[in-house]
Scaffold this motif. Structure first.
Motif, PDB file in Angstrom:
ATOM      1  N   GLN A 220     -44.379 -17.041 -57.405  1.00 57.13           N
ATOM      2  CA  GLN A 220     -45.538 -17.955 -57.565  1.00 57.13           C
ATOM      3  C   GLN A 220     -45.264 -18.989 -56.282  1.00 57.13           C
ATOM      4  O   GLN A 220     -46.436 -19.228 -55.971  1.00 57.13           O
ATOM      5  CB  GLN A 220     -45.669 -18.663 -58.899  1.00 57.13           C
ATOM      6  CG  GLN A 220     -46.610 -19.710 -58.929  1.00 57.13           C
ATOM      7  CD  GLN A 220     -46.436 -20.310 -60.508  1.00 57.13           C
ATOM      8  OE1 GLN A 220     -45.540 -20.030 -61.313  1.00 57.13           O
ATOM      9  NE2 GLN A 220     -47.333 -21.294 -60.671  1.00 57.13           N
ATOM     10  N   LYS A 221     -44.168 -19.314 -56.170  1.00 61.24           N
ATOM     11  CA  LYS A 221     -43.984 -20.398 -55.291  1.00 61.24           C
ATOM     12  C   LYS A 221     -44.497 -19.780 -53.973  1.00 61.24           C
ATOM     13  O   LYS A 221     -45.119 -20.317 -52.947  1.00 61.24           O
ATOM     14  CB  LYS A 221     -42.481 -20.879 -54.980  1.00 61.24           C
ATOM     15  CG  LYS A 221     -42.234 -21.778 -54.100  1.00 61.24           C
ATOM     16  CD  LYS A 221     -40.562 -22.004 -54.206  1.00 61.24           C
ATOM     17  CE  LYS A 221     -40.261 -21.357 -53.009  1.00 61.24           C
ATOM     18  NZ  LYS A 221     -38.764 -21.688 -53.026  1.00 61.24           N
ATOM     19  N   GLU A 222     -43.824 -18.430 -53.422  1.00 63.02           N
ATOM     20  CA  GLU A 222     -44.148 -17.852 -52.179  1.00 63.02           C
ATOM     21  C   GLU A 222     -45.738 -17.560 -52.085  1.00 63.02           C
ATOM     22  O   GLU A 222     -46.376 -17.868 -51.110  1.00 63.02           O
ATOM     23  CB  GLU A 222     -43.841 -16.509 -52.268  1.00 63.02           C
ATOM     24  CG  GLU A 222     -42.293 -16.542 -51.984  1.00 63.02           C
ATOM     25  CD  GLU A 222     -41.520 -15.134 -52.028  1.00 63.02           C
ATOM     26  OE1 GLU A 222     -42.327 -14.521 -52.198  1.00 63.02           O
ATOM     27  OE2 GLU A 222     -40.286 -15.010 -52.032  1.00 63.02           O
ATOM     28  N   ARG A 223     -46.635 -17.487 -53.241  1.00 66.98           N
ATOM     29  CA  ARG A 223     -48.030 -17.267 -53.003  1.00 66.98           C
ATOM     30  C   ARG A 223     -48.503 -18.772 -52.951  1.00 66.98           C
ATOM     31  O   ARG A 223     -49.485 -18.697 -52.001  1.00 66.98           O
ATOM     32  CB  ARG A 223     -48.460 -16.799 -54.555  1.00 66.98           C
ATOM     33  CG  ARG A 223     -49.620 -16.152 -54.479  1.00 66.98           C
ATOM     34  CD  ARG A 223     -50.203 -15.283 -55.742  1.00 66.98           C
ATOM     35  NE  ARG A 223     -50.142 -16.248 -56.949  1.00 66.98           N
ATOM     36  CZ  ARG A 223     -49.453 -15.997 -57.984  1.00 66.98           C
ATOM     37  NH1 ARG A 223     -48.610 -14.789 -58.082  1.00 66.98           N
ATOM     38  NH2 ARG A 223     -49.394 -16.790 -58.976  1.00 66.98           N
ATOM     39  N   MET A 224     -48.033 -19.672 -53.310  1.00 66.30           N
ATOM     40  CA  MET A 224     -48.724 -21.316 -53.073  1.00 66.30           C
ATOM     41  C   MET A 224     -48.385 -21.545 -51.695  1.00 66.30           C
ATOM     42  O   MET A 224     -49.273 -22.081 -50.892  1.00 66.30           O
ATOM     43  CB  MET A 224     -48.004 -22.225 -54.039  1.00 66.30           C
ATOM     44  CG  MET A 224     -48.522 -21.821 -55.665  1.00 66.30           C
ATOM     45  SD  MET A 224     -47.769 -23.190 -56.635  1.00 66.30           S
ATOM     46  CE  MET A 224     -47.594 -24.625 -55.762  1.00 66.30           C
ATOM     47  N   MET A 225     -47.192 -21.198 -51.087  1.00 71.35           N
ATOM     48  CA  MET A 225     -46.716 -21.514 -49.676  1.00 71.35           C
ATOM     49  C   MET A 225     -47.834 -20.652 -48.868  1.00 71.35           C
ATOM     50  O   MET A 225     -48.123 -21.223 -47.734  1.00 71.35           O
ATOM     51  CB  MET A 225     -45.392 -21.034 -49.451  1.00 71.35           C
ATOM     52  CG  MET A 225     -44.361 -22.011 -50.097  1.00 71.35           C
ATOM     53  SD  MET A 225     -42.870 -21.532 -50.138  1.00 71.35           S
ATOM     54  CE  MET A 225     -42.401 -21.852 -48.176  1.00 71.35           C
ATOM     55  N   ALA A 226     -48.230 -19.586 -49.218  1.00 72.84           N
ATOM     56  CA  ALA A 226     -48.808 -18.766 -48.347  1.00 72.84           C
ATOM     57  C   ALA A 226     -50.262 -19.221 -48.240  1.00 72.84           C
ATOM     58  O   ALA A 226     -51.097 -19.187 -47.432  1.00 72.84           O
ATOM     59  CB  ALA A 226     -49.058 -17.359 -48.777  1.00 72.84           C
ATOM     60  N   ALA A 227     -50.565 -19.630 -49.515  1.00 71.40           N
ATOM     61  CA  ALA A 227     -51.977 -20.326 -49.451  1.00 71.40           C
ATOM     62  C   ALA A 227     -52.195 -21.664 -48.743  1.00 71.40           C
ATOM     63  O   ALA A 227     -53.187 -21.968 -48.239  1.00 71.40           O
ATOM     64  CB  ALA A 227     -52.446 -20.450 -50.945  1.00 71.40           C
ATOM     65  N   GLN A 228     -51.086 -22.334 -48.950  1.00 67.52           N
ATOM     66  CA  GLN A 228     -51.179 -23.640 -48.103  1.00 67.52           C
ATOM     67  C   GLN A 228     -51.112 -23.254 -46.520  1.00 67.52           C
ATOM     68  O   GLN A 228     -51.496 -24.039 -45.733  1.00 67.52           O
ATOM     69  CB  GLN A 228     -49.869 -24.508 -48.431  1.00 67.52           C
ATOM     70  CG  GLN A 228     -50.050 -25.247 -49.729  1.00 67.52           C
ATOM     71  CD  GLN A 228     -48.778 -25.862 -50.106  1.00 67.52           C
ATOM     72  OE1 GLN A 228     -47.803 -26.005 -49.512  1.00 67.52           O
ATOM     73  NE2 GLN A 228     -49.020 -26.554 -51.200  1.00 67.52           N
TER      74      GLN A 228
ATOM     75  N   GLN B 115     -52.336 -20.674 -45.134  1.00 71.21           N
ATOM     76  CA  GLN B 115     -53.847 -20.365 -44.533  1.00 71.21           C
ATOM     77  C   GLN B 115     -54.651 -21.507 -44.557  1.00 71.21           C
ATOM     78  O   GLN B 115     -55.571 -21.500 -43.555  1.00 71.21           O
ATOM     79  CB  GLN B 115     -54.382 -19.309 -45.516  1.00 71.21           C
ATOM     80  CG  GLN B 115     -53.552 -18.079 -45.633  1.00 71.21           C
ATOM     81  CD  GLN B 115     -54.174 -16.919 -46.518  1.00 71.21           C
ATOM     82  OE1 GLN B 115     -54.831 -17.525 -47.424  1.00 71.21           O
ATOM     83  NE2 GLN B 115     -53.656 -15.631 -46.706  1.00 71.21           N
ATOM     84  N   LYS B 116     -54.557 -22.580 -45.375  1.00 72.36           N
ATOM     85  CA  LYS B 116     -55.434 -23.790 -45.172  1.00 72.36           C
ATOM     86  C   LYS B 116     -55.022 -24.562 -44.035  1.00 72.36           C
ATOM     87  O   LYS B 116     -55.910 -25.060 -43.454  1.00 72.36           O
ATOM     88  CB  LYS B 116     -55.164 -24.657 -46.489  1.00 72.36           C
ATOM     89  CG  LYS B 116     -55.915 -24.145 -47.638  1.00 72.36           C
ATOM     90  CD  LYS B 116     -55.569 -25.124 -48.832  1.00 72.36           C
ATOM     91  CE  LYS B 116     -56.158 -24.775 -50.099  1.00 72.36           C
ATOM     92  NZ  LYS B 116     -55.962 -25.710 -51.265  1.00 72.36           N
ATOM     93  N   ALA B 117     -53.932 -24.609 -43.844  1.00 71.04           N
ATOM     94  CA  ALA B 117     -53.379 -25.522 -42.313  1.00 71.04           C
ATOM     95  C   ALA B 117     -53.644 -24.706 -40.944  1.00 71.04           C
ATOM     96  O   ALA B 117     -54.069 -23.900 -40.641  1.00 71.04           O
ATOM     97  CB  ALA B 117     -51.985 -25.802 -42.590  1.00 71.04           C
TER      98      ALA B 117
END
Length: 171
Positions: free
Chosen positions: A159-167, A169-171
């Motif tokens: 879950q942490k890796e998924r959230m970091m990947a989503a962040q 992509q936003k940046a």
């Protein structure tokens, strides 16, 4: 029957059942053993069971599903609190089993709809198909690729890796 029938050819059946001719005066040992077993084993056990059943009927307990209190997940545990780690892991395993059952139930509903509707299930089972796709996607995103030895810790890291990947992509 006609009056001129041959009585020798058609004898009348005996009026009573013949008496068994005893060969010995000794009692039958099989009968003695069966009575001995009945009075020494069967009767006391049956009486005791009936007594216990009569008590249990009065004090009948009702069984429900075991209810567990929700415990905090791994993110809320203090460092080195192994009891909290264990409780969080057991909570994760219960949640995993519940989520598996939810997927199975939705899948059974979809299969029943497909069976019922036949060839036109694409039109008539659209709601069930959409619900199954959503549930399967959520299950896969949470528990997919964890492997055989899945745990709450691995799931949290995913879950942490998924959230970091989503962040990222936003940046």
């Amino acid at each position: 029957m006609p009056a001129d029938y041959d009585k020798g050819a058609y004898p009348e059946p005996p009026r009573q059942t013949p008496v068994v001719d005893k060969q010995t005066a000794l009692p039958n040992p099989a009968l003695i053993l069966s009575k001995l077993f009945y009075y020494s084993v069967d009767l006391p056990v049956t009486t005791f069971r009936d007594f216990v059943d009569s008590i249990r009927v009065k004090n009948k307990t009702v069984y429900y599903h075991q209810k567990f209190r929700r415990v905090p997940d791994l993110t809320a545990c203090q460092e080195g609190d192994y009891l909290c780690y264990y409780e969080a892991e057991m909570q994760w395993r219960r949640d995993y089993k519940v989520d598996q059952e939810i997927v199975k139930i939705v899948q059974e509903r979809l299969r029943a709809c497909q069976q019922r509707e036949g060839a036109s299930y694409h039109q008539n089972c659209a709601k069930e198909m959409q619900q199954f796709e959503q549930v399967a996607k959520n299950f896969q995103s949470r528990y997919g690729d964890l492997g055989v030895y899945a745990s709450g810790k691995k799931c949290l890291m995913k879950q942490k890796e998924r959230m970091m990947a989503a962040q990222g992509q936003k940046a």
